[in-house]
Design an enzyme around this catalytic site. Sequence first.
Site, PDB file in Angstrom:
ATOM      1  CB  SER A   1       4.616   4.493  -0.072  1.00  0.00           C
ATOM      2  OG  SER A   1       3.234   4.152  -0.079  1.00  0.00           O
TER       3      SER A   1
ATOM      4  CE  LYS B   1       0.873   6.863   0.819  1.00  0.00           C
ATOM      5  NZ  LYS B   1       0.905   5.394   0.590  1.00  0.00           N
TER       6      LYS B   1
ATOM      7  CB  SER C   1       2.279   1.450   1.145  1.00  0.00           C
ATOM      8  OG  SER C   1       3.332   1.369   0.221  1.00  0.00           O
TER       9      SER C   1
END
Lengths: 96, 489, 488
Positions: free
Chosen positions: B155, B80, B179
């Site tokens: 997210s 990420k 997330s």
Amino acid sequence: MIDREQVVHVAALARLALSEAEIDRMQADLQQILQAFEALNALDVSDVSPTAQVIPLATVERPDATEAPLSRDDVMRNAPRVERDQIRVPAVLPED
Amino acid sequence: MADDLFRLTVADAGDALTAGDISSVDLTRSVLDRIDAVDARTGAFLLVTADAALAQAEDADARRARGDAGPLLGIPLAIKDVLCTDGVATTCASRILEGFVPPYDATVVARLKDAGAVLVGKTNMDEFAMGSSNENSGYHPVRNPWDLSRVPGGSSGGSAAAVAADECLAALGSDTGGSVRQPAALCGCVGLKPTYGRVSRYGLVAFASSLDQVGPLTKSVHDAAVLLEATAGHDPRDATSLPEPVPDYAAELDGKVEGLRVGVAPEYFGEGIDAGVASAVEDAISILKANGAEIREITLPHTEYALPVYYVIAPSEASANLARYNGVKYGLSDPQADDVDEMMATVRAQGFGAEVKRRIMLGTFALSSGYYDAYYLRAQKVRTLIKQDFDTAFESVDVIAAPTSPTTAFDLGGRTADPLAMYRADVLTLPASLAGLPAISVPCGFVDGLPAGLQLIAPPLQEARLLRVADAYERLRPASPAPRQAVGA
Amino acid sequence: MTTPPGYRVVIGLETHVQLKTASKMFCRTSAAYASAPPNTLVCPVCLGMPGVLPVINAAAVDLTILTGLALHSEIPPHAKFDRKNYAYPDLMKWYQISQYDLPLCVGGWLEIDAKGETRRIRITRVHLEEDTAKLTHVVGDDGQPASLIDVNRSGVPLMEIVTEPDITSAEEAMAYGLKLRNILRWLGVSTANMQDGALRIDANVSVWPIGAEVGDTKVEVKNMNSFRALGQALDFEVERQTALLERGERLEQETRGWDERAARTVSQRTKEYAHDYRYFPEPDLPPLEITRERVQRLAEQMPELPDAFRQRLTGELGVASADADELIEDRDLAVYTIDVIERHAGPAAEVVTWVLQDVRRLLNARELESDDMPISAASMAQLLALRAKGELSSTMAGTVLEEMFDSGKSLEEVVAARGRQISDTDALADIAREVMAANPQAVADYHAGKDRAVQFLMGQVMRRTRGQANPGKVTELLRVELDRDRGE
């Protein structure tokens, strides 16, 4: 709960140069969100201690030992503007 | 086999590499080709580091030839874009960090590199990890591989979509209020949020420091165990990392749930929970019961307050964490401006997206003079109550089972106009985050063709238990006919 | 300057002290920034890069507690760090990790001499935080005004000592500052040099008519880079505020900077930006639990402090007050001096004068710090003993000192090469007679009443003995021989 003047004040604290339209929208959004937060007032928390951290740790320190710094190139590589081996910014007025 | 190596799990790829059936370079090429083929549709990646990945794959093959081994040696993973990578651009999907290249690796990234993993690129996300749909990316949204008109969750939507669409074998995400778990649920993969302090946060770009944790998104529970073991453990650079030994999580996956006490709280099945999702989760719980687990009803009475507590605490911490992005040292700037204060405030206004600005404003307000006690301090106190709910519950149960997300993947654009509606997407993942507990989302079937997730929550540092239960469920789960992915072969 | 009649002056001081640690407050980068080229002592943590985390330097905590103990503070068992939010380009994270409601040290006091009276200045608190980067205001290469940022200083441990508003004049403020500086040096917690910015004293000043209640309004005065500047700035500010009140105006809360060149304070209010530090607990750092064992251990490490030391010098050792004051400003030199005194049989004042004059002159000339002293206390005591016994003249002792300083040779080596002073009466008398025989004109001059002839003959003796003759003895012997010569 939060008026336009407060929104302008908070934006100044947060150093966000919001447009007039953004301030309007922000006020509406914050108003709605803060309203939802009113739920918290239903609880009596007078005898409750706050939780800032959930880990059972205290006094986490390190010994006073040094390690190599970044090379100056690595320090300056991301800087928007460099002059005389330093980061250049527009003239800063004395701190108030 | 060579054609769809990208479909392998970490475990199966590891076996094939160990057996010498494939090389890491083969595997990595296959993954890079897959990215080429589908990423234009999913939008899962912000940056693909193909050359570096192939070089790492060659290194991994060379290491293996020298007798090195390990479950991640030569395995292509995605990271990420909230994790700093030495020499590789790290943006947090924010325009304000455009062009920023860190001179250091996050501890978890360094650990994966040491383990010989191949890093194929940086995945898309909601800007600064603020969001539940990935629509807050400053670059482009991510689409759900199961239905490209829907969100992947957020997210860590890029990581979840990348795993679901086989654009990597596994990925790292970060979970502040859900997330990792929520996008895992929406994309049909496994997502684990470790105990706060279990995994180092050094190099994880901070959103809410008292909540952030790095966690894996994987195709199987076993793979999550492997990634957790590789990344967990004390880090002297993170004062909040726990100095506890790291178990061999994968070795503890024995498939047993007999005698396990599973708590089920009505608060997680109430209003706003999609009936289909609730029923999928109830089916999953029934399977555990049928295999010897004891189901106990528990109550977590302060669950409803998790949302306001979280949306006071997280934005407050974020308002300080995101203060450093001001155009002085790195990222978006306007060095030709004449007025430094104006420059900094303008850069921030231009560089941050609407949701990030909203949260900075919210947090700044909650901490400001005259409001601190009413908002921030009160939220911290209610956080104590939420934590106490769990403490009490875990006196009588071993794990808690609940849905991960109230709904399956929703339509792109469906909630963007209403911040509160978007915030409610996290309502079932927030409590465990606030209490710092480990929690996992594991796929539990499909509702109208879209994946649903079973969330399991355990006491602090009981990741081994969590993984054991999740793995057992994964083995017992009926092989439901998975609908065809929109980005299928 | 004295307090204007009819008014009272209220001053509180906030002193920032850079701590003498090897590494910075929250990262392992060297804190020795003063001599480093710009941006060469910087790491991701002190640069405020995304994703970095602070880790507390245990030594900085120890030095702060030690200071608190020296200032009679209470060391509470619980302390924590907080984030202080403010937006300034020299603050890399735009928040400073500081301590808000649970500082390391609470309360305490420092005694100062004020016009012969001892006054106790109460300490409010001592807490720990981090320094900012250094901004330099320049004309840029393009001719535009610009500011340059050197990040080396960012993250250097900074201790803040806050007093109650107990100070009533510029003199008292200076006395407090000097006293505090000496203590900090004696504790070894800081170089405490104002010129380098290792010690920065800001003052909150307000003047009130006697009889009127003392209000909250105060003026913060900054940018004093020396004790002289501190005194001048406070005098100026008291005068300015008094004049303001005389004109019937009200005191305004503001920050003013001392402008050294203009010799005045200047309002620094430039921007109408709201100020609200929004302190909240630093989530990246678990709280500190300060064990009693730790406090005890530090208390046991407490060195002798300048007050006690000064008392020892001026009391039993009989050193002059002014010399003692001078000596305690330099802890290393003072400790060294005591070491020599303890090995020296003669009066302590002899050693103090020697150190403050001869030794310090050499240190200065060679640009050496006191802790770089090249001669051991034992050797120095031996050197002084040789001088006291007359085996070296004062001049010879000075020469030997210099040679030992520069060559690193031992006292024995230097004295062996140069020879000792000849004080033997028979030997010197022989030489004196030889010199007289060789210089009949000088002898005649002496007898004609020209006393200066003794100096000439003395020079001749020194020449023959290559400077080793004891000059006092030679003069005495020459007169005896000359007078005897006349008598014959």
